[in-house]
Design an enzyme around this catalytic site. Structure first.
Site, mmCIF file in Angstrom:
data_model
loop_
_atom_site.group_PDB
_atom_site.id
_atom_site.type_symbol
_atom_site.label_atom_id
_atom_site.label_comp_id
_atom_site.label_asym_id
_atom_site.label_seq_id
_atom_site.Cartn_x
_atom_site.Cartn_y
_atom_site.Cartn_z
ATOM 1 N N GLY A 157 0.808 -1.218 0.000
ATOM 2 C CA GLY A 157 0.000 0.000 0.000
ATOM 3 C C GLY A 157 0.841 1.268 0.000
ATOM 4 N N ASN A 205 -8.258 4.766 8.550
ATOM 5 C CA ASN A 205 -7.778 3.567 9.241
ATOM 6 C C ASN A 205 -7.790 3.697 10.755
ATOM 7 O OD1 ASN A 205 -5.645 5.481 8.342
ATOM 8 N ND2 ASN A 205 -4.412 4.257 9.744
ATOM 9 N N CYS A 250 1.820 1.971 11.982
ATOM 10 C CA CYS A 250 3.061 2.586 11.506
ATOM 11 C C CYS A 250 3.592 3.602 12.496
ATOM 12 C CB CYS A 250 2.840 3.256 10.166
ATOM 13 S SG CYS A 250 2.006 2.166 9.044
HETATM 14 C C1 LIG Z 1 -5.035 3.789 5.131
HETATM 15 C C2 LIG Z 1 -3.709 3.119 4.958
HETATM 16 N N1 LIG Z 1 -2.876 3.555 4.000
HETATM 17 C C3 LIG Z 1 -1.693 2.978 3.787
HETATM 18 C C4 LIG Z 1 -1.252 1.921 4.555
HETATM 19 C C5 LIG Z 1 0.080 1.295 4.258
HETATM 20 O O1 LIG Z 1 -0.113 0.062 3.585
HETATM 21 P P1 LIG Z 1 1.038 -1.077 3.592
HETATM 22 O O2 LIG Z 1 1.127 -1.553 5.009
HETATM 23 O O3 LIG Z 1 0.533 -2.134 2.668
HETATM 24 O O4 LIG Z 1 2.274 -0.435 3.114
HETATM 25 C C6 LIG Z 1 -2.069 1.461 5.589
HETATM 26 C C7 LIG Z 1 -1.595 0.385 6.500
HETATM 27 O O5 LIG Z 1 -1.737 0.485 7.705
HETATM 28 C C8 LIG Z 1 -3.335 2.061 5.790
HETATM 29 O O6 LIG Z 1 -4.163 1.657 6.755
#
Ligand SMILES: Cc1ncc(COP(=O)(O)O)c(C=O)c1O
Length: 388
Positions: free
Chosen positions: A69, A156, A330
């Site tokens: 993502g 999220n 994150c």
């Molecule tokens: C809304 C949103 N965008 C981006 C990401 C990042 O995705 P990835 O973990 O696949 O890099 C996340 C992951 O927590 C997310 O929830």
């Protein structure tokens, strides 16, 4: 046994998808090779592309596989910005909101710091919904200077769902491409790329019980962007690198299951979250349900607890074998307030006192009851040990 209530961070890979993935990993051959084995891998990849296209309502040629993502968001934001501004230097503005994930905010701020982009952060309501009137008046005044708009489909952290069609309806009048990070939303709300009016959309496999490190950017056939990675010219030359056919196959399987099971998933998780909300509000004073009555994903229960700091509470719950989070995984371990809550107008203290509980199809009522038993004691201990 540990209780996992952190589905928004990552959904455990399902047994069916794991079986698909492990079998696919034994495939021999590079999908770009012309021999029969390579062509077998190519077929696996193209079948996966077709399934992803069906799951998000786009044409198969619009699916660009990525390594997750974050990469999809970076590719869309930097790629569309460079392309659009390259064509017309007057278009130097990026429009977004501060509710976004850091995979969107950070590339925008990088473009601001290193590429001279101007950024317009549109406000959100106290429930976390985009202020469409503010977007409309900004575009009326400066639409001709905007290179792209990026706004997430669903948040999220607090789970709120945005009206993305309303955003694209405003953007189209000014010829502005819109990207949406649908990484949290995919599998939870119906997504139809074709009718959304979007130019680009990001999704990620591990949020739908697929493998980590696999994702896709859906990019309209009418759109091109400046690639970030140069090499063999794979994926419409938008994303060079040997394609991950087994990962794509597992992602496609997981995505199809998530879409097929969406209503079952949503009614199961809605009931669990209603019980969580009722249980927390009736036993813990100073608990506030973050999104109020805004339209939201069913699996998300996000609270703030007056008088404590999230990290202390998370530690105590972890000691009780319960895995939850304060917000985005994150940012876990980073002692700073949630930028999402701050965008919603909450104080620093409130934005430091979050608990996000997210559930899935595998979550049981017994796990929720166990959590509700443990939580009041943990909140009381966190309040006395680590007050705000
Ligand atoms: C809304 C949103 N965008 C981006 C990401 C990042 O995705 P990835 O973990 O696949 O890099 C996340 C992951 O927590 C997310 O929830």
């Amino acid at each position: 046994m540990a209780i996992y209530l952190d589905y928004a961070a990552s959904v455990p890979i399902s047994a069916e998808v794991l079986a698909t993935f492990t079998e696919a990993l034994q495939t021999v051959g590079n999908p770009s090779s012309t021999h029969s084995l390579g062509q077998g891998s190519r077929m696996m990849l193209e079948d996966a592309r077709e399934q992803i296209a069906l799951a998000v309502g786009c044409d198969r040629s619009e699916v660009i596989f990525t390594a997750g993502g974050t990469e999809s968001d970076n590719l869309a934001i930097k790629g569309l910005f460079w392309k659009r501004r390259g064509e017309n230097p007057a278009r130097n503005v990026i429009v977004s909101t501060y509710m976004e994930h850091h995979a969107v905010i950070d590339p925008i701020e990088w473009l601001e710091a290193h590429e001279g982009a101007e950024v317009a952060w549109i406000g959100v309501s106290d429930e976390g919904v985009i202020e469409l009137a503010a977007l409309e008046s900004f575009l009326a005044a400066r639409g001709s200077e905007v290179a792209l708009i990026t706004m997430m489909w669903a948040n999220n952290e607090v789970g709120v769902i945005n009206d993305i069609k309303a955003v694209t309806a405003l953007a189209v009048k000014h010829g502005i491409p819109v990207h949406s990070d649908a990484i949290a939303a995919f599998g939870h709300v119906p997504i139809d790329f074709k009718s959304s009016g979007l130019s680009a959309l990001s999704i990620s496999a591990h949020k739908v019980a697929g493998p980590v490190g696999v994702g896709a950017l859906i990019l309209s056939r009418a759109e091109t962007l400046t690639p970030l990675v140069h090499g063999g010219g794979q994926e419409r030359s938008m994303r060079s690198g040997t394609m991950n056919a087994p990962g794509a196959k597992a992602f496609a399987h997981a995505a199809s299951l998530a879409v097929a099971n969406m209503s079952k998933h949503n009614s199961h998780t809605r009931a669990l979250v209603e019980r969580l909300r009722e249980g927390i509000e009736s036993t813990i004073s100073g608990a506030r349900f973050s999104r109020g009555s805004a339209s939201a994903m069913t699996h998300n229960a996000h609270f703030t607890f007056e008088g404590l700091k999230s990290d202390g509470l998370l530690f105590l719950l972890d000691q009780a074998d319960i895995a939850v989070s304060a917000g985005s995984a994150c940012q876990a371990g980073v002692d700073r307030p949630s930028h999402v809550l701050l965008a919603m107008g909450r104080s620093e203290d409130e934005a430091n006192s979050c608990l996000r509980i997210t559930v899935g199809l595998q979550t049981t009522e017994a796990e929720i009851e166990r959590f509700l038993q443990v939580l009041p004691t943990a909140v009381a201990a966190a309040r006395s040990a680590n007050p705000t």
